[in-house]
Write a protein that holds these residues in place. Structure first.
Motif, PDB file in Angstrom:
ATOM      1  N   PRO A 185       0.810  -1.227   0.000  1.00 31.03           N
ATOM      2  CA  PRO A 185       0.000   0.000   0.000  1.00 31.03           C
ATOM      3  C   PRO A 185       0.844   1.278   0.000  1.00 31.03           C
ATOM      4  CG  PRO A 185      -0.956  -1.580   1.499  1.00 31.03           C
ATOM      5  CD  PRO A 185       0.360  -2.153   1.049  1.00 31.03           C
ATOM      6  N   GLU A 186       1.891   1.316   0.807  1.00 35.70           N
ATOM      7  CA  GLU A 186       2.747   2.500   0.886  1.00 35.70           C
ATOM      8  C   GLU A 186       3.575   2.651  -0.392  1.00 35.70           C
ATOM      9  OE1 GLU A 186       2.169   4.325   3.463  1.00 35.70           O
ATOM     10  OE2 GLU A 186       3.527   5.899   2.740  1.00 35.70           O
ATOM     11  N   MET A 187       4.118   1.525  -0.867  1.00 39.50           N
ATOM     12  CA  MET A 187       5.039   1.563  -2.006  1.00 39.50           C
ATOM     13  C   MET A 187       4.373   2.036  -3.300  1.00 39.50           C
ATOM     14  SD  MET A 187       5.827  -0.492  -4.861  1.00 39.50           S
ATOM     15  CE  MET A 187       5.431  -2.190  -4.501  1.00 39.50           C
ATOM     16  N   LYS A 189       2.043   4.084  -3.817  1.00 39.41           N
ATOM     17  CA  LYS A 189       1.432   5.411  -3.732  1.00 39.41           C
ATOM     18  C   LYS A 189       1.931   6.433  -4.748  1.00 39.41           C
ATOM     19  CE  LYS A 189      -0.341   6.129   0.918  1.00 39.41           C
ATOM     20  NZ  LYS A 189       0.080   6.537   2.263  1.00 39.41           N
ATOM     21  N   ASN A 190       3.250   6.513  -4.897  1.00 39.87           N
ATOM     22  CA  ASN A 190       3.763   7.514  -5.855  1.00 39.87           C
ATOM     23  C   ASN A 190       4.931   6.966  -6.673  1.00 39.87           C
ATOM     24  OD1 ASN A 190       6.175   7.986  -4.370  1.00 39.87           O
ATOM     25  ND2 ASN A 190       5.053   9.417  -3.034  1.00 39.87           N
ATOM     26  N   HIS A 191       5.248   7.716  -7.706  1.00 40.00           N
ATOM     27  CA  HIS A 191       6.246   7.276  -8.676  1.00 40.00           C
ATOM     28  C   HIS A 191       7.619   7.048  -8.032  1.00 40.00           C
ATOM     29  CE1 HIS A 191       8.279   6.889 -12.490  1.00 40.00           C
ATOM     30  NE2 HIS A 191       9.142   7.812 -12.101  1.00 40.00           N
ATOM     31  N   THR A 192       7.987   7.931  -7.094  1.00 41.36           N
ATOM     32  CA  THR A 192       9.298   7.817  -6.428  1.00 41.36           C
ATOM     33  C   THR A 192       9.423   6.479  -5.692  1.00 41.36           C
ATOM     34  OG1 THR A 192       8.979  10.174  -5.969  1.00 41.36           O
ATOM     35  CG2 THR A 192      10.900   9.112  -4.970  1.00 41.36           C
ATOM     36  N   ASN A 193       8.381   6.134  -4.952  1.00 37.60           N
ATOM     37  CA  ASN A 193       8.402   4.860  -4.213  1.00 37.60           C
ATOM     38  C   ASN A 193       8.455   3.671  -5.165  1.00 37.60           C
ATOM     39  OD1 ASN A 193       8.028   6.545  -2.071  1.00 37.60           O
ATOM     40  ND2 ASN A 193       6.050   5.707  -1.433  1.00 37.60           N
ATOM     41  N   ARG A 194       7.652   3.722  -6.206  1.00 38.30           N
ATOM     42  CA  ARG A 194       7.604   2.598  -7.160  1.00 38.30           C
ATOM     43  C   ARG A 194       8.947   2.425  -7.860  1.00 38.30           C
ATOM     44  NH1 ARG A 194       2.298   4.951  -8.505  1.00 38.30           N
ATOM     45  NH2 ARG A 194       3.246   5.906 -10.343  1.00 38.30           N
TER      46      ARG A 194
HETATM   47  C1  LIG Z   1       5.994   9.569  -1.906  1.00 38.98           C
HETATM   48  O1  LIG Z   1       5.437   8.994  -0.730  1.00 38.98           O
HETATM   49  C2  LIG Z   1       6.298   8.987   0.400  1.00 38.98           C
HETATM   50  C3  LIG Z   1       5.605   8.273   1.524  1.00 38.98           C
HETATM   51  O2  LIG Z   1       5.494   6.923   1.231  1.00 38.98           O
HETATM   52  C4  LIG Z   1       6.663  10.435   0.761  1.00 38.98           C
HETATM   53  O3  LIG Z   1       7.581  10.429   1.848  1.00 38.98           O
HETATM   54  C5  LIG Z   1       7.289  11.115  -0.432  1.00 38.98           C
HETATM   55  O4  LIG Z   1       7.521  12.491  -0.158  1.00 38.98           O
HETATM   56  C6  LIG Z   1       6.387  11.024  -1.645  1.00 38.98           C
HETATM   57  N1  LIG Z   1       7.086  11.533  -2.805  1.00 38.98           N
HETATM   58  C7  LIG Z   1       6.506  12.345  -3.686  1.00 38.98           C
HETATM   59  C8  LIG Z   1       7.366  12.811  -4.795  1.00 38.98           C
HETATM   60  O5  LIG Z   1       5.331  12.664  -3.592  1.00 38.98           O
END
Ligand SMILES: *[C@@H]1O[C@H](CO)[C@@H](O)[C@H](O)[C@H]1NC(C)=O
Ligand SMILES: *[C@@H]1O[C@H](CO)[C@@H](O)[C@H](O)[C@H]1NC(C)=O
Ligand SMILES: *[C@@H]1O[C@H](CO)[C@@H](O)[C@H](O)[C@H]1NC(C)=O
Ligand SMILES: *[C@@H]1O[C@H](CO)[C@@H](O)[C@H](O)[C@H]1NC(C)=O
Ligand SMILES: *[C@@H]1O[C@H](CO)[C@@H](O)[C@H](O)[C@H]1NC(C)=O
Length: 470
Positions: A185-187, A189-194
């Motif tokens: 779920p956390e991973m 969430k957004n492109h950076t995490n993925r």
């Molecule tokens: C992506 O999500 C993480 C939390 O999982 C957060 O710390 C990070 O700032 C987010 N990055 C962007 C670019 O939104």
């Protein structure tokens, strides 16, 4: 004369009266003492006595001996059985026989769980030629990266050595498993995490000589609090992984998913027709359709091939035939649908020992196995030591067996032959087996044609898919 006769008559009467008195006394003793004692003993025997006399194999030796793993499996089983139908699913066309019979190479994908102790299936005891793919289970997602502990990495290194023996064998790492999302779920969430996660996939593929990655997120749009965006984010993750694979030359890897079989979870969690474009194939978890929970307190078949004639509406969708056609109907190519078959069974405790059909009232898990999950070795030992002849249900194409209060649904060589024939006749992509650890890997079981040899159930599937003489 008269008086003598009278006297004799009098004596006779007295004697009779006395013997009558004795009879009444005996009767009284019978009613007051012996009868209640007998009744009590019989009731006690029926309730507690006879039931305990059944022979059970020493539990938690074979297969399911990790509490963590059991809880993970229970979780999915509970999810499956608690979902109620929300739509009308009666309109799915059966196009199955229109397909060209073009595929003649079926996949046989076997899950291998990291052994929890020295009694569990060890890497050296895995036949490298049994399966076409081995999915090593399970890694998790932590801090947006794949996580395995040091023991698990040791096992993974040893498993990939099986490829030196069988050059065709493919080894994938499965990430997730049943539970609260396991970091997905956390991973997603957004492109950076993925992006971080995809980089960790690639480094695992390179470092451990893997052929692919199997994503087993159970299930998108569940945790936390049914976040509906997860469905889209998951598809986005698959697109990005596919782009990453496209950039690889030497390290192109397989991308596969383990997915929920039931139509309700399929609708909720996946964009099936989009997913079809990005994955190599999906492993349909077409088992745990029935399982004891307090909301479903009745017996049922773990992996029925078809519905029973008395099943209606949602209940009639809980079977392999329905799920596999539903996934195809929603947009997944047949060749990409790999159908899951279990080697384990589910045990139940009956409410009434004399009502032991399918849908008989149950009050809990059976004694066999752990939390109702029993390996084939345990089940086979149980049947053999108690001289139980299972019932083979020709609607579900599955066996079940009962003795006193114990009831089990399981697979045998016959049921898996039917189910593998189904995969072959309908040209699906192949069979997935959950799991190597719960087949009779030591060859203790003497039932069936493959009885006495190791992995008798998986060998049965392999023989059918490979068109070999049984
Ligand atoms: C992506 O999500 C993480 C939390 O999982 C957060 O710390 C990070 O700032 C987010 N990055 C962007 C670019 O939104
Ligand atoms: C499902 O649809 C069919 C026809 O499309 C209809 O006859 C039937 O009553 C429906 N069942 C339910 C439970 O809505
Ligand atoms: C299998 O599923 C298809 C599609 O739902 C259905 O049309 C067919 O009748 C089913 N077969 C059996 C034997 O139930
Ligand atoms: C994840 O990140 C947290 C905080 O940075 C750290 O304490 C933890 O050890 C990390 N876990 C793993 C498995 O790397
Ligand atoms: C891996 O294989 C080596 C050599 O066969 C063995 O010594 C070691 O214990 C194995 N490790 C695991 C985790 O199975």
């Amino acid at each position: 004369m008269f008086s003598e006769d009278h006297n004799r008559y009098y004596l006779l009467q007295q004697h009779q009266r006395r013997s009558c008195l004795i009879d009444k006394k005996t009767l009284l003793i019978l009613i007051c003492v012996i009868l209640p004692v007998t009744l009590f003993c019989t009731t006690y025997m029926i309730l507690f006595g006879i039931y305990e006399k059944l022979s059970y194999p020493k539990s938690s030796i074979y297969g399911f001996n990790s509490d963590e793993m059991i809880h993970k499996n229970v979780h999915r089983a509970v999810l499956y059985s608690n979902y109620k139908y929300s739509q009308n699913y009666s309109d799915i066309p059966d196009n199955s026989y229109l397909d060209e019979h073009s595929i003649n190479e079926f996949k046989l994908i076997c899950y291998y769980n990291f052994p929890s102790d020295s009694n569990d299936l060890q890497v050296k005891d895995i036949d490298p030629f049994l399966c076409t793919h081995i999915n090593v289970a399970f890694g998790t997602v932590q801090n947006n990266s794949i996580y395995l502990d040091s023991d698990q990495i040791g096992y993974l290194r040893n498993i990939t050595k099986l490829k030196e023996v069988n050059k065709q064998l493919k080894i994938l790492l499965s990430i997730g498993g049943s539970g609260n999302g396991n970091g997905y779920p956390e991973m997603v969430k957004n492109h950076t995490n993925r992006k971080m996660f995809i980089q960790s996939i690639l480094s695992y593929v390179k470092l451990y000589n893997l052929d692919g990655i199997d994503l087993d997120w159970e299930f998108p749009v569940q945790y936390p609090n049914g976040d509906k965006k997860q469905k889209m984010h998951f598809t986005q993750l698959l697109i990005e992984i596919r782009e990453n694979i496209a950039r690889q030359k030497k390290y192109a890897y397989l991308l596969t998913l383990a997915v929920a079989a039931t139509s309700t979870i399929a609708d909720m969690s996946y964009d099936v027709s989009y997913i079809n474009d990005y994955v190599d194939y999906i492993n349909l978890m077409s088992y745990d359709y029935h399982f004891y929970t307090s909301l479903t307190p009745f017996t049922g078949i773990n992996a029925p091939l078809y519905s029973g004639s008395n099943e209606k509406y949602y209940m009639a969708t809980l079977n392999i035939n329905y799920s596999s056609h539903y996934w195809n109907f929603m947009g997944m190519d047949k060749s990409k649908i790999v159908i899951g078959l279990p080697t384990y069974g589910h045990s139940y405790r009956l409410r009434n020992a004399r009502n032991h059909d399918i849908y008989a009232p149950a009050s809990g898990y059976g004694k066999l196995g752990t939390y109702g999950f029993a390996s084939y070795t345990e089940i086979c030992n149980f049947l053999q030591t108690n001289h139980i002849t299972p019932v083979f249900d020709m609607e579900n194409f599955s066996p079940y067996a009962s003795k006193y209060y114990e009831w089990i649904s399981f697979e045998d060589e016959q049921s898996l032959t039917y189910k593998a024939e189904f995969i072959k006749n309908h040209n699906f992509g192949g069979a997935m087996v959950y799991c190597l650890n719960t087949d009779d890997y030591t060859g203790i079981c003497k039932m069936g044609k493959n009885g006495g040899s190791n992995f008798p159930l998986i060998k049965t599937i392999k023989n059918v898919l490979g068109d070999k003489e049984l």
